[in-house]
Design a protein around this motif. Structure first.
Motif, PDB file in Angstrom:
ATOM      1  N   CYS A 160       1.368 -41.337 -41.841  1.00 20.43           N
ATOM      2  CA  CYS A 160       1.128 -39.806 -42.461  1.00 20.43           C
ATOM      3  C   CYS A 160       2.546 -39.250 -42.982  1.00 20.43           C
ATOM      4  CB  CYS A 160       0.481 -39.168 -41.241  1.00 20.43           C
ATOM      5  SG  CYS A 160       0.033 -37.457 -41.693  1.00 20.43           S
TER       6      CYS A 160
ATOM      7  N   MET B  18       4.223 -36.028 -43.854  1.00 22.02           N
ATOM      8  CA  MET B  18       3.862 -34.528 -43.856  1.00 22.02           C
ATOM      9  C   MET B  18       4.940 -33.883 -44.678  1.00 22.02           C
ATOM     10  SD  MET B  18       1.480 -34.063 -41.374  1.00 22.02           S
ATOM     11  CE  MET B  18       1.931 -32.508 -40.617  1.00 22.02           C
ATOM     12  N   PRO B  19       5.059 -32.688 -44.833  1.00 16.22           N
ATOM     13  CA  PRO B  19       5.837 -31.890 -45.657  1.00 16.22           C
ATOM     14  C   PRO B  19       7.541 -32.296 -45.118  1.00 16.22           C
ATOM     15  CG  PRO B  19       4.063 -30.482 -45.164  1.00 16.22           C
ATOM     16  CD  PRO B  19       3.998 -31.733 -44.499  1.00 16.22           C
ATOM     17  N   ASN B  20       7.616 -32.182 -44.075  1.00 15.90           N
ATOM     18  CA  ASN B  20       9.059 -32.455 -43.482  1.00 15.90           C
ATOM     19  C   ASN B  20       9.383 -33.409 -42.568  1.00 15.90           C
ATOM     20  OD1 ASN B  20       7.825 -31.551 -41.102  1.00 15.90           O
ATOM     21  ND2 ASN B  20       9.210 -29.890 -40.719  1.00 15.90           N
ATOM     22  N   HIS B  21       8.379 -34.417 -42.216  1.00 14.85           N
ATOM     23  CA  HIS B  21       8.585 -35.684 -41.789  1.00 14.85           C
ATOM     24  C   HIS B  21       7.574 -36.724 -41.872  1.00 14.85           C
ATOM     25  CE1 HIS B  21       5.654 -33.346 -38.939  1.00 14.85           C
ATOM     26  NE2 HIS B  21       5.695 -34.576 -38.445  1.00 14.85           N
TER      27      HIS B  21
ATOM     28  N   PRO C 172      -1.662 -33.828 -39.467  1.00 13.77           N
ATOM     29  CA  PRO C 172      -1.762 -32.615 -40.588  1.00 13.77           C
ATOM     30  C   PRO C 172      -3.086 -31.748 -40.085  1.00 13.77           C
ATOM     31  CG  PRO C 172      -2.676 -34.775 -41.436  1.00 13.77           C
ATOM     32  CD  PRO C 172      -2.068 -35.068 -39.932  1.00 13.77           C
TER      33      PRO C 172
ATOM     34  N   LEU D 288      -2.828 -27.988 -41.959  1.00 16.77           N
ATOM     35  CA  LEU D 288      -2.612 -28.508 -43.422  1.00 16.77           C
ATOM     36  C   LEU D 288      -4.227 -28.905 -43.900  1.00 16.77           C
ATOM     37  CD1 LEU D 288       0.651 -30.300 -43.160  1.00 16.77           C
ATOM     38  CD2 LEU D 288       0.210 -28.107 -44.180  1.00 16.77           C
ATOM     39  N   CYS D 289      -4.932 -29.308 -43.179  1.00 15.89           N
ATOM     40  CA  CYS D 289      -6.295 -29.826 -43.477  1.00 15.89           C
ATOM     41  C   CYS D 289      -7.337 -29.498 -42.036  1.00 15.89           C
ATOM     42  CB  CYS D 289      -6.361 -31.021 -43.998  1.00 15.89           C
ATOM     43  SG  CYS D 289      -5.712 -32.218 -42.867  1.00 15.89           S
TER      44      CYS D 289
ATOM     45  N   TRP E 237      -6.602 -35.202 -45.451  1.00 19.60           N
ATOM     46  CA  TRP E 237      -5.086 -35.315 -45.817  1.00 19.60           C
ATOM     47  C   TRP E 237      -4.698 -36.469 -46.614  1.00 19.60           C
ATOM     48  CZ3 TRP E 237      -1.570 -31.863 -46.223  1.00 19.60           C
ATOM     49  CH2 TRP E 237      -0.244 -32.163 -46.186  1.00 19.60           C
TER      50      TRP E 237
END
Length: 112
Positions: A23, A25-28, A93, A98-99, A105
């Protein structure tokens, strides 16, 4: 997620390692994989970081460090741990808001 991005996430899948779940993610990033006996996890992570940092920096028109120097890993000892880790990765997420479902996602193995 476009086919090219999925292809990049799985670049050496089944050659140097076997991806089980992932997965972005925006920052990891979370990844569950099984390494080949002759390949060290650190070498896999170094290659991922080098390639992805170069591509991201190119897209953003910047230079310099993108990723933290180190990474966190866990050894999976049994099926219960494996199932927990896979669920955690693919639900990340959703937990982050985020979803609504893991399949929604596009940057995850759950979206396959």
């Amino acid at each position: 997620m476009c086919a090219h991005r999925r292809e990049r996430a799985a670049h050496h899948d089944r050659q140097r390692y076997t991806l089980q779940a992932w997965c972005i993610m925006p920052n990891h990033v979370h990844v569950l994989l099984a390494t080949q006996k002759t390949v060290e996890l650190g070498s896999i992570v170094r290659l991922w970081k080098a390639y992805s940092a170069a591509q991201i920096n190119k897209l953003l028109g910047r230079k310099g460090r993108l990723w933290a120097k180190d990474y966190f890993d866990r050894y999976i000892r049994d099926q219960r741990q494996f199932d927990f880790a896979k669920h955690y990765i693919e639900m990340n997420p959703v937990a982050a808001g985020l979803c609504d479902s893991p399949e929604a996602w596009p940057f995850s193995s759950a979206a396959r």
